[in-house]
Design a protein around this motif. Sequence first.
Motif, PDB file in Angstrom:
ATOM      1  N   TYR A 223      23.280 -69.778  34.830  1.00  0.00           N
ATOM      2  CA  TYR A 223      22.049 -68.418  34.231  1.00  0.00           C
ATOM      3  C   TYR A 223      22.306 -68.474  32.620  1.00  0.00           C
ATOM      4  CZ  TYR A 223      20.748 -63.673  34.384  1.00  0.00           C
ATOM      5  OH  TYR A 223      19.620 -61.971  34.182  1.00  0.00           O
ATOM      6  N   LEU A 224      20.919 -69.438  32.443  1.00  0.00           N
ATOM      7  CA  LEU A 224      21.028 -69.357  31.205  1.00  0.00           C
ATOM      8  C   LEU A 224      19.966 -67.865  30.732  1.00  0.00           C
ATOM      9  CD1 LEU A 224      21.270 -70.725  28.548  1.00  0.00           C
ATOM     10  CD2 LEU A 224      18.787 -71.866  29.425  1.00  0.00           C
ATOM     11  N   VAL A 225      20.666 -67.573  29.445  1.00  0.00           N
ATOM     12  CA  VAL A 225      20.105 -65.720  28.820  1.00  0.00           C
ATOM     13  C   VAL A 225      19.541 -66.761  27.244  1.00  0.00           C
ATOM     14  CG1 VAL A 225      19.846 -63.347  27.885  1.00  0.00           C
ATOM     15  CG2 VAL A 225      20.896 -64.357  30.313  1.00  0.00           C
ATOM     16  N   CYS A 226      18.783 -66.840  26.472  1.00  0.00           N
ATOM     17  CA  CYS A 226      18.627 -67.329  25.903  1.00  0.00           C
ATOM     18  C   CYS A 226      16.881 -66.750  25.001  1.00  0.00           C
ATOM     19  CB  CYS A 226      19.167 -68.909  25.142  1.00  0.00           C
ATOM     20  SG  CYS A 226      17.792 -69.706  26.005  1.00  0.00           S
ATOM     21  N   HIS A 227      16.832 -66.915  23.776  1.00  0.00           N
ATOM     22  CA  HIS A 227      15.182 -66.591  23.316  1.00  0.00           C
ATOM     23  C   HIS A 227      14.607 -68.437  23.554  1.00  0.00           C
ATOM     24  CE1 HIS A 227      14.868 -63.210  22.177  1.00  0.00           C
ATOM     25  NE2 HIS A 227      15.985 -62.844  21.748  1.00  0.00           N
ATOM     26  N   GLY A 228      13.277 -68.567  23.802  1.00  0.00           N
ATOM     27  CA  GLY A 228      12.688 -69.983  24.217  1.00  0.00           C
ATOM     28  C   GLY A 228      11.468 -69.573  23.812  1.00  0.00           C
ATOM     29  N   ALA A 229      11.044 -70.818  23.328  1.00  0.00           N
ATOM     30  CA  ALA A 229       9.480 -70.864  23.163  1.00  0.00           C
ATOM     31  C   ALA A 229       8.614 -72.818  23.568  1.00  0.00           C
ATOM     32  CB  ALA A 229       8.883 -70.325  21.575  1.00  0.00           C
ATOM     33  N   LEU A 230       7.442 -72.427  23.766  1.00  0.00           N
ATOM     34  CA  LEU A 230       6.826 -73.884  23.720  1.00  0.00           C
ATOM     35  C   LEU A 230       6.038 -74.043  22.396  1.00  0.00           C
ATOM     36  CD1 LEU A 230       6.326 -75.708  26.220  1.00  0.00           C
ATOM     37  CD2 LEU A 230       4.148 -74.985  26.459  1.00  0.00           C
ATOM     38  N   THR A 231       6.925 -74.991  22.128  1.00  0.00           N
ATOM     39  CA  THR A 231       5.830 -75.344  20.666  1.00  0.00           C
ATOM     40  C   THR A 231       5.567 -76.570  20.201  1.00  0.00           C
ATOM     41  OG1 THR A 231       7.365 -73.800  19.183  1.00  0.00           O
ATOM     42  CG2 THR A 231       6.128 -75.960  18.377  1.00  0.00           C
ATOM     43  N   ASP A 232       4.162 -76.936  20.421  1.00  0.00           N
ATOM     44  CA  ASP A 232       3.876 -78.348  20.432  1.00  0.00           C
ATOM     45  C   ASP A 232       4.217 -78.706  21.451  1.00  0.00           C
ATOM     46  OD1 ASP A 232       1.979 -77.738  18.104  1.00  0.00           O
ATOM     47  OD2 ASP A 232       3.819 -78.860  17.487  1.00  0.00           O
ATOM     48  N   ASP A 233       3.430 -78.271  23.022  1.00  0.00           N
ATOM     49  CA  ASP A 233       3.828 -78.867  23.879  1.00  0.00           C
ATOM     50  C   ASP A 233       5.250 -78.983  24.554  1.00  0.00           C
ATOM     51  OD1 ASP A 233       1.412 -78.982  25.000  1.00  0.00           O
ATOM     52  OD2 ASP A 233       0.964 -80.973  24.289  1.00  0.00           O
ATOM     53  N   GLU A 234       6.429 -78.854  23.444  1.00  0.00           N
ATOM     54  CA  GLU A 234       7.626 -79.267  24.290  1.00  0.00           C
ATOM     55  C   GLU A 234       8.878 -77.407  24.103  1.00  0.00           C
ATOM     56  OE1 GLU A 234      11.617 -80.692  24.312  1.00  0.00           O
ATOM     57  OE2 GLU A 234       9.325 -81.630  23.869  1.00  0.00           O
ATOM     58  N   PRO A 235       9.287 -77.373  25.151  1.00  0.00           N
ATOM     59  CA  PRO A 235      10.358 -76.129  24.722  1.00  0.00           C
ATOM     60  C   PRO A 235      11.454 -76.118  24.331  1.00  0.00           C
ATOM     61  CG  PRO A 235      10.244 -77.356  27.180  1.00  0.00           C
ATOM     62  CD  PRO A 235       9.132 -78.566  26.201  1.00  0.00           C
ATOM     63  N   TYR A 236      11.720 -75.273  23.752  1.00  0.00           N
ATOM     64  CA  TYR A 236      12.687 -75.222  22.745  1.00  0.00           C
ATOM     65  C   TYR A 236      13.441 -73.878  23.047  1.00  0.00           C
ATOM     66  CZ  TYR A 236      10.569 -78.350  19.887  1.00  0.00           C
ATOM     67  OH  TYR A 236      10.221 -79.913  18.790  1.00  0.00           O
ATOM     68  N   LEU A 237      14.866 -73.962  22.942  1.00  0.00           N
ATOM     69  CA  LEU A 237      15.881 -72.865  23.038  1.00  0.00           C
ATOM     70  C   LEU A 237      16.637 -72.621  22.161  1.00  0.00           C
ATOM     71  CD1 LEU A 237      17.350 -74.235  26.901  1.00  0.00           C
ATOM     72  CD2 LEU A 237      14.974 -73.280  25.935  1.00  0.00           C
ATOM     73  N   TRP A 238      16.835 -71.105  21.927  1.00  0.00           N
ATOM     74  CA  TRP A 238      17.653 -70.655  20.906  1.00  0.00           C
ATOM     75  C   TRP A 238      18.523 -70.751  20.385  1.00  0.00           C
ATOM     76  CZ3 TRP A 238      12.348 -71.202  19.885  1.00  0.00           C
ATOM     77  CH2 TRP A 238      11.949 -70.642  19.012  1.00  0.00           C
ATOM     78  N   LEU A 239      19.444 -71.949  21.362  1.00  0.00           N
ATOM     79  CA  LEU A 239      21.143 -71.982  20.931  1.00  0.00           C
ATOM     80  C   LEU A 239      22.124 -71.586  20.023  1.00  0.00           C
ATOM     81  CD1 LEU A 239      21.604 -75.189  23.790  1.00  0.00           C
ATOM     82  CD2 LEU A 239      21.303 -72.507  24.543  1.00  0.00           C
ATOM     83  N   GLU A 240      23.032 -72.001  20.278  1.00  0.00           N
ATOM     84  CA  GLU A 240      23.873 -72.057  18.360  1.00  0.00           C
ATOM     85  C   GLU A 240      25.180 -72.637  18.279  1.00  0.00           C
ATOM     86  OE1 GLU A 240      26.858 -68.657  19.471  1.00  0.00           O
ATOM     87  OE2 GLU A 240      25.211 -66.704  20.765  1.00  0.00           O
ATOM     88  N   ASP A 241      25.438 -73.288  17.015  1.00  0.00           N
ATOM     89  CA  ASP A 241      26.336 -73.922  16.601  1.00  0.00           C
ATOM     90  C   ASP A 241      27.423 -73.624  16.586  1.00  0.00           C
ATOM     91  OD1 ASP A 241      26.199 -72.025  13.902  1.00  0.00           O
ATOM     92  OD2 ASP A 241      24.584 -73.322  12.831  1.00  0.00           O
ATOM     93  N   GLU A 242      28.396 -74.264  15.907  1.00  0.00           N
ATOM     94  CA  GLU A 242      29.640 -73.671  15.953  1.00  0.00           C
ATOM     95  C   GLU A 242      29.801 -72.682  15.254  1.00  0.00           C
ATOM     96  OE1 GLU A 242      32.130 -75.016  17.591  1.00  0.00           O
ATOM     97  OE2 GLU A 242      31.194 -77.040  18.659  1.00  0.00           O
ATOM     98  N   GLN A 243      28.676 -72.145  14.054  1.00  0.00           N
ATOM     99  CA  GLN A 243      29.435 -71.404  13.730  1.00  0.00           C
ATOM    100  C   GLN A 243      28.557 -69.892  14.173  1.00  0.00           C
ATOM    101  OE1 GLN A 243      28.582 -74.218  12.107  1.00  0.00           O
ATOM    102  NE2 GLN A 243      31.193 -74.498  11.539  1.00  0.00           N
ATOM    103  N   GLY A 244      27.847 -69.880  15.191  1.00  0.00           N
ATOM    104  CA  GLY A 244      27.261 -69.121  15.888  1.00  0.00           C
ATOM    105  C   GLY A 244      25.956 -68.644  15.247  1.00  0.00           C
ATOM    106  N   ARG A 245      25.258 -70.004  14.686  1.00  0.00           N
ATOM    107  CA  ARG A 245      24.718 -69.924  13.838  1.00  0.00           C
ATOM    108  C   ARG A 245      23.245 -70.129  14.731  1.00  0.00           C
ATOM    109  NH1 ARG A 245      23.693 -67.670   8.805  1.00  0.00           N
ATOM    110  NH2 ARG A 245      21.645 -68.842   8.464  1.00  0.00           N
ATOM    111  N   ALA A 246      22.318 -70.359  14.625  1.00  0.00           N
ATOM    112  CA  ALA A 246      20.976 -71.258  15.568  1.00  0.00           C
ATOM    113  C   ALA A 246      21.463 -72.545  15.620  1.00  0.00           C
ATOM    114  CB  ALA A 246      19.152 -69.963  14.751  1.00  0.00           C
ATOM    115  N   ALA A 247      20.766 -72.655  16.486  1.00  0.00           N
ATOM    116  CA  ALA A 247      20.523 -74.192  16.653  1.00  0.00           C
ATOM    117  C   ALA A 247      19.527 -74.272  18.278  1.00  0.00           C
ATOM    118  CB  ALA A 247      21.613 -75.238  17.722  1.00  0.00           C
ATOM    119  N   VAL A 248      18.112 -74.640  17.199  1.00  0.00           N
ATOM    120  CA  VAL A 248      16.836 -74.653  18.118  1.00  0.00           C
ATOM    121  C   VAL A 248      16.997 -75.730  18.705  1.00  0.00           C
ATOM    122  CG1 VAL A 248      14.637 -74.847  17.754  1.00  0.00           C
ATOM    123  CG2 VAL A 248      15.547 -73.448  16.337  1.00  0.00           C
ATOM    124  N   THR A 249      16.920 -76.453  19.841  1.00  0.00           N
ATOM    125  CA  THR A 249      17.017 -77.351  20.756  1.00  0.00           C
ATOM    126  C   THR A 249      16.086 -77.816  21.639  1.00  0.00           C
ATOM    127  OG1 THR A 249      19.775 -76.688  20.802  1.00  0.00           O
ATOM    128  CG2 THR A 249      18.918 -78.308  22.660  1.00  0.00           C
TER     129      THR A 249
END
Length: 692
Positions: A223-249
Amino acid sequence: MDKSAADLEVGLHRRDAEAIAVEFRFSRPDSDAEVRLGQGVARFDLAALNKLPAGSPDYTRQLTDALFADPEVRSAFAQAFASAQSLEMPLRLRLFIGSSLPELHSLHWEALANPLDGQPLSSNEHVLFSRYLSSQDWRSVQLRPKDKLRALVFIANPSNLSDYQNLSPIDVEGELQRARESMGEMQITSVPSEAQPSENKKLPATLERLIALLRQENQDVLYLVCHGALTDDEPYLWLEDEQGRAAVTPGAELVSRLQEMAQQPRLVVLASCQSAGNPTRGDALMALGPRLAQAGVPAVLAMQGNISLETIAAFMPVFFRQLHQDGLVDQSVAVARSAVRQRLDHWMPALYMRLKSGRIWYIPGFGREQGFDKWRSLYRSIRNARCTPILGPGLYEALLGPPREIARRWAEAYHYPMQPHQRESLPQVAQFLAVNQYRRAPYDELQEHLKHEIRARFADQLPKEMLAETASLDDLIAAAGAIRWKDHPDDPYKVIAELPLPVYITTNTNNLLTIALQQAGKDPQVAICPWNEYIEQIESIYDKEPNFQPTLQRPLVYHLFGRLNEPYSVVLTEDDYFNFLIGATRNRDLIPKEVLQALVNSALLFVGFQLDDWQFRVLFHSILDQQGSLLRGGHPHVAVQILPEEGRILEPERARTYLEDYFAKDAEISLYWGSVQDFTSELQRGWRSQPA
């Protein structure tokens, strides 16, 4: 256990530049026959549809009219719908969009109306609607018992979301609470964890942590809860890096990592906005939900468009409650959609499946009509040493991996050219290697694969000497077994080894049974079935002690299909299995009389087989050919364990009928519906409760 449903697959395929062929395949649960209800034509004005507000009455009307304009199409649907109603059961409607029509994935099919009455189709509890996607991943879907379901709730809420336009902080505590309340009795692991002492020590929701938790705990639901978007035909998810900041994946990275896993989650729920694609911004097929389904995830529930948190909050509890009650993903989605049908974004949850049954859990046990009232007889047979376990590959899969996974890897590495469904058949793929490479190739490859698999799975726990290239495979397997059994005292090998029996028959070529018996304080003696001339030269206990008699303290371990430490004894390829049948019959006089007597004069306990694998079929052919009527008469309590998997064994009573025909008309077989672990756990509990 299953809630029966009539099945309707609606296939859309390109006919020409303008027309689309609409095909119907219909089947009833009381018949194996598939009925083709006819074929019609549809035309979709994508430009006009995309101008309409998504999910609006005008959009619903235009999409429905486009699909059902042809009288042949409307008539075929009406026949299927009426048939399901006459049977008083739901209609499982799977929409299949052919590869020639990728643009149709952008349509909001969940907004369709029933052409017969104009009511919403996907929120009708009597119509189980899903988008059916084919997958190049031919791995079967292994289910888990209902009471052992596990879920990973993974919430990414980067600390710097304000750096991105229109991204608001996620209510982490609220999401966790809703998830726990919704999932009921399911075992839940969460990130962030409620057990974490403070926000300062919160473990970040990184991609690596997500994959590690899925691997370590074999989660059924993600069960994955996060922000996401479709940009240039590619889905991206706003996960976190080790510092807790955004890692757009990139979504492709998550898909790739999940595809590499030996066991994927059975259900992935994506609660990120635009996670099923926003058709106004790109090709929805490129979005994350469909990609995960095509990569082999059995069921994906994703959100198309910017779904409101209010709709998710109302939808998810109903969905998970229904899933816990029935175990059917499409049924649960239909009920949950019905609960939010008054909301403007009710159409946004989209279900992608490659499950034809829709089921993700089962209840272990014997057939419902038959039940199993012979446990006492089985325990009596064990107590009197008149029970013979016959062990299959299901016992070692948790430790070494399943044979079908080995076959799949070899098929990919060596470009196996035959039918896709054969890519999981180890004898067939091994035969290809023997012909295409060199005769001993599959045996050498098997040794290398098992060594690599053990070192990969237990690298941090193995003794240093086991990491050396000189370490033998037997020693590696023994070390891996010791590690697993330390943490799993109820491992099937341990349970079987504790039983006071004189003869054990195994089709497995490893040494795990012998080791388990030794750990149980016994002195097992090993012999190999002499199916070829090479094995006849191998010294066995009968050469050392011609009058050897198996006892409870010195049981006989009889390897039917050879031993890994004697490569020329291993039954691996198709040719090996055929030669085994010939050789075992020819050398029947060389088979110990204790083994033959055990097959005739004891209750046979088959553990760890699937009905459609080669070991199972060849094993029974060899037994029946030699003894004919061994399953008739005095020993009716034979248990066969079937591992429930999508596309394999779904109906225990039909499987029992098949087994009865396979053995003999009057064979008395009790068919267990569950995994090896389910059965041996129940066996252990019952055996230990018996009076001394």
